[in-house]
Design an enzyme around this catalytic site. Sequence first.
Site, PDB file in Angstrom:
ATOM      1  N   TYR A  11       0.893  -1.200  -0.060  1.00 20.56           N
ATOM      2  CA  TYR A  11      -0.002   0.085   0.033  1.00 20.56           C
ATOM      3  C   TYR A  11       0.828   1.289   0.248  1.00 20.56           C
ATOM      4  CZ  TYR A  11      -3.465   3.249   2.127  1.00 20.56           C
ATOM      5  OH  TYR A  11      -4.268   4.577   2.329  1.00 20.56           O
ATOM      6  N   LEU A  33       4.942 -10.464  -2.556  1.00 23.04           N
ATOM      7  CA  LEU A  33       3.543 -10.530  -2.945  1.00 23.04           C
ATOM      8  C   LEU A  33       2.717 -11.188  -1.667  1.00 23.04           C
ATOM      9  CD1 LEU A  33       3.778 -11.544  -6.785  1.00 23.04           C
ATOM     10  CD2 LEU A  33       3.880  -9.715  -5.559  1.00 23.04           C
ATOM     11  N   ASN A  35       1.165  -9.402   0.253  1.00 28.13           N
ATOM     12  CA  ASN A  35      -0.132  -8.664   0.659  1.00 28.13           C
ATOM     13  C   ASN A  35      -0.123  -7.729  -0.416  1.00 28.13           C
ATOM     14  OD1 ASN A  35      -2.115  -7.702   1.867  1.00 28.13           O
ATOM     15  ND2 ASN A  35      -0.961  -6.132   3.128  1.00 28.13           N
ATOM     16  N   ASP A  58      11.704 -12.714  -1.089  1.00 27.39           N
ATOM     17  CA  ASP A  58      11.640 -12.207   0.284  1.00 27.39           C
ATOM     18  C   ASP A  58      12.902 -11.584   0.733  1.00 27.39           C
ATOM     19  OD1 ASP A  58       9.799 -13.670   2.733  1.00 27.39           O
ATOM     20  OD2 ASP A  58      11.390 -12.366   3.067  1.00 27.39           O
ATOM     21  N   PHE A  80      10.065  -1.013   3.505  1.00 27.55           N
ATOM     22  CA  PHE A  80       8.671  -1.279   3.908  1.00 27.55           C
ATOM     23  C   PHE A  80       8.200  -2.523   4.376  1.00 27.55           C
ATOM     24  CE2 PHE A  80       7.067   2.761   2.741  1.00 27.55           C
ATOM     25  CZ  PHE A  80       7.783   3.195   1.570  1.00 27.55           C
ATOM     26  N   SER A 124       6.766   3.415  12.888  1.00 31.25           N
ATOM     27  CA  SER A 124       5.082   3.581  13.117  1.00 31.25           C
ATOM     28  C   SER A 124       5.047   4.235  14.490  1.00 31.25           C
ATOM     29  CB  SER A 124       4.227   2.323  13.261  1.00 31.25           C
ATOM     30  OG  SER A 124       3.031   2.331  13.787  1.00 31.25           O
ATOM     31  N   TYR A 148       3.831  -6.396  17.195  1.00 32.75           N
ATOM     32  CA  TYR A 148       4.107  -5.469  15.773  1.00 32.75           C
ATOM     33  C   TYR A 148       4.778  -4.360  16.332  1.00 32.75           C
ATOM     34  CZ  TYR A 148       3.316  -1.932  12.646  1.00 32.75           C
ATOM     35  OH  TYR A 148       3.696  -1.052  11.679  1.00 32.75           O
ATOM     36  N   LYS A 152       8.827  -2.846  15.386  1.00 29.51           N
ATOM     37  CA  LYS A 152       9.319  -1.436  14.816  1.00 29.51           C
ATOM     38  C   LYS A 152      10.249  -0.769  16.005  1.00 29.51           C
ATOM     39  CE  LYS A 152       6.880  -1.545  11.155  1.00 29.51           C
ATOM     40  NZ  LYS A 152       7.612  -1.550   9.733  1.00 29.51           N
ATOM     41  N   PHE A 177       1.723   7.951  11.149  1.00 24.27           N
ATOM     42  CA  PHE A 177       0.452   7.872  11.769  1.00 24.27           C
ATOM     43  C   PHE A 177      -0.731   7.013  11.064  1.00 24.27           C
ATOM     44  CE2 PHE A 177       1.152  10.335  16.040  1.00 24.27           C
ATOM     45  CZ  PHE A 177       2.505  10.501  15.865  1.00 24.27           C
ATOM     46  N   ASN A 178      -1.940   7.320  10.794  1.00 23.78           N
ATOM     47  CA  ASN A 178      -2.754   6.448  10.398  1.00 23.78           C
ATOM     48  C   ASN A 178      -2.749   6.878   8.772  1.00 23.78           C
ATOM     49  OD1 ASN A 178      -3.231   6.601  13.121  1.00 23.78           O
ATOM     50  ND2 ASN A 178      -4.676   4.963  12.537  1.00 23.78           N
ATOM     51  N   LEU A 199      -9.788   1.141  10.345  1.00 25.38           N
ATOM     52  CA  LEU A 199     -11.192   1.634  10.221  1.00 25.38           C
ATOM     53  C   LEU A 199     -11.250   1.784   8.486  1.00 25.38           C
ATOM     54  CD1 LEU A 199     -13.558   3.130  11.250  1.00 25.38           C
ATOM     55  CD2 LEU A 199     -12.275   5.345  11.154  1.00 25.38           C
TER      56      LEU A 199
HETATM   57  C1  WQD Z   1      -8.659   3.682  14.128  1.00 28.82           C
HETATM   58  C2  WQD Z   1      -9.713   4.084  14.906  1.00 28.82           C
HETATM   59  C3  WQD Z   1     -10.393   2.134  16.181  1.00 28.82           C
HETATM   60  C4  WQD Z   1     -11.888  -0.353  12.969  1.00 28.82           C
HETATM   61  C5  WQD Z   1      -3.241   0.763  13.641  1.00 28.82           C
HETATM   62  C6  WQD Z   1      -1.830   0.073  14.207  1.00 28.82           C
HETATM   63  C7  WQD Z   1      -0.791   1.093  13.789  1.00 28.82           C
HETATM   64  C8  WQD Z   1      -0.885   1.533  12.402  1.00 28.82           C
HETATM   65  C9  WQD Z   1      -2.156   2.052  12.075  1.00 28.82           C
HETATM   66  C10 WQD Z   1       0.817   0.365  11.239  1.00 28.82           C
HETATM   67  C11 WQD Z   1      -9.552   3.518  16.346  1.00 28.82           C
HETATM   68  C12 WQD Z   1     -11.466   2.667  15.157  1.00 28.82           C
HETATM   69  C13 WQD Z   1     -11.351   0.842  13.657  1.00 28.82           C
HETATM   70  C14 WQD Z   1     -13.342  -0.465  12.966  1.00 28.82           C
HETATM   71  C15 WQD Z   1     -13.571   1.250  14.633  1.00 28.82           C
HETATM   72  N1  WQD Z   1      -0.476   0.388  11.581  1.00 28.82           N
HETATM   73  N2  WQD Z   1     -12.324   1.422  14.610  1.00 28.82           N
HETATM   74  N3  WQD Z   1     -14.100   0.270  13.820  1.00 28.82           N
HETATM   75  O1  WQD Z   1      -5.548   1.134  15.765  1.00 28.82           O
HETATM   76  O2  WQD Z   1      -5.234   3.641  15.275  1.00 28.82           O
HETATM   77  O3  WQD Z   1      -3.532   1.878  14.378  1.00 28.82           O
HETATM   78  O4  WQD Z   1      -3.038   1.264  12.261  1.00 28.82           O
HETATM   79  O5  WQD Z   1       1.795   0.965  11.801  1.00 28.82           O
HETATM   80  O6  WQD Z   1       0.160   0.470  14.216  1.00 28.82           O
HETATM   81  O7  WQD Z   1      -2.275   0.004  15.545  1.00 28.82           O
HETATM   82  O8  WQD Z   1      -5.600   2.224  13.508  1.00 28.82           O
HETATM   83  O9  WQD Z   1      -7.601   1.911  11.710  1.00 28.82           O
HETATM   84  O10 WQD Z   1      -7.273   0.110  13.330  1.00 28.82           O
HETATM   85  O11 WQD Z   1      -8.246   2.124  14.112  1.00 28.82           O
HETATM   86  O12 WQD Z   1     -14.373   1.881  15.222  1.00 28.82           O
HETATM   87  O13 WQD Z   1     -13.926  -1.475  12.160  1.00 28.82           O
HETATM   88  O14 WQD Z   1     -10.967   3.367  14.372  1.00 28.82           O
HETATM   89  O15 WQD Z   1     -11.202   1.813  17.775  1.00 28.82           O
HETATM   90  O16 WQD Z   1     -10.301   4.406  17.116  1.00 28.82           O
HETATM   91  P1  WQD Z   1      -5.095   2.206  15.166  1.00 28.82           P
HETATM   92  P2  WQD Z   1      -7.199   1.511  13.253  1.00 28.82           P
END
Ligand code: WQD
Length: 335
Positions: A11, A33, A35, A58, A80, A124, A148, A152, A177-178, A199
Site C-alpha cells: 500500500y 506478494l 500482501n 523475500d 517497507f 510507526s 508488531y 518497529k 500515523f494513520n 478503520l
Molecule cells: C482507528 C480508529 C478504532 C476499525 C493501527 C495500528 C498502527 C498503525 C495504524 C501500522 C480506532 C476505530 C477501527 C473498526 C473502529 N498500523 N475502528 N471500527 O488502531 O489507530 O492503528 O493502524 O503501523 O500500528 O495499531 O488504526 O484504523 O485500526 O483504528 O471503530 O472497524 O478506528 O477503535 O479508534 P489504529 P485503526
Amino acid sequence: MNILVTGGLGYIGSHTCVELLNSNYNVVVIDNLYNSNTKTIENIKKITKKDLKFYLGDVKDKLLLQQIFNENKIDAVIHFAAYKAVGESVAKPLMYYDNNISSLITLLTVMDEYNCKKIVFSSSATVYKETKKLPLKENSDKFAYNPYGNTKLFGEKILEDLYNSDNNYSIAILRYFNPIGSHESGLIGENIFDIPNNLMPYILKVANKELDYLTIYGDNYETHDGTGIRDYIHVVDLAKGHINALEYIKDNTVIDYFNLGTGIGYSVLDVVKTFIKVNNIDIPYKIGKRRDGDIAVNYSDPSYAREKIGFYTTKNLEDMCKDSYKYVLVNKINN
Ligand code: WQD
C-alpha cells in the site's frame, strides 16, 4: 539515483514508488506478494509512464538480495517489507519477530557488504507510549504494547546501534500515523481483498456492500463525540514524505526520526460522516464495545519533519475519504 524499495508493491510502498519515479529516481522493487500483486506494477507504470525493475522474493533471502545488489548499483534503500497487523502479531509473535526483524538484519547485512549506507526505515506511531501529553513529538516516551509495535521499536534500536558503530550511515526513521486514501487515479490503494485491520478498509467494505454495517469500537471515550481520535494522513502525502527523507539523507550522514502525520486528530465518527458526505453514500454503523488495546486519542506534532526535511501535508480528510472510495469504484469496474 537507484533506490531499492522493499515491499514496493504494498500500500505505502506502491504510492512511494510513484513519487520516486515522478521525482526521476530509478526504482528497483523486491516484494514477495504476501500482501500485494504484480498488477500493481502495471498500474504504477500507467500512472507515471515510467518503468521499474521488479524482483519477486523475500527480503530474508540473502542470495536474492546479493543478486539485486550485484545487478544494480543501489544508492539507497527504502524498507517497507514487514507484517503490520497488530492483532495478528499478538496471536503469532514469532512469525512477526522472524519476518520483521530477520528481514531487516539480512537487508542491513547485505547493504553493508555492498557499502550501501543510506536507508529510510518504515516505522510507526505505534512505538509511542500511551500518554495524555499530546501531540506526540519525536522524543515522546516509547513503549510498544504488542509484538508488531515491538518489531518497529527493535528495528529503530538496531538502526541506532548500527549508526553508533559507523557514523557513515545515513538513516531516516519515519513514524507513520494513520495512513488512508489512495492515488487520485484509483489505480493503486490498500489491498481491500483481505480481512481488514483498520478503520478505512472496514468503511470501504461497507461502501462496497461486502459488510452490512461498520462496528464503531466504543463511543464512551473522553473525546468530543465519544469515539477514538487518530491522526489520519493521506497516503500520497505520506509517500511524498519519503522523498523528503531521501533528499535529507542523500547529503547527510545522520540518524534521525520524523513523525509523518497531519497534526490534526479526527474521531471515528468524523471520518464516517466525512466519508458519507463526500461520497454521497450511506455507511450504516453500530456502536460496539471498545477494542482491546485501543487508546482514546493519538495525534502527532509534525513540526520537526516540517522544519528539518521540509515535509508538509497537503490533503485533508475529505480528499482522503474521496480518494479511498475512488479506489473501490475503479477496482469494481476493473474486476
Ligand atoms: C482507528 C480508529 C478504532 C476499525 C493501527 C495500528 C498502527 C498503525 C495504524 C501500522 C480506532 C476505530 C477501527 C473498526 C473502529 N498500523 N475502528 N471500527 O488502531 O489507530 O492503528 O493502524 O503501523 O500500528 O495499531 O488504526 O484504523 O485500526 O483504528 O471503530 O472497524 O478506528 O477503535 O479508534 P489504529 P485503526
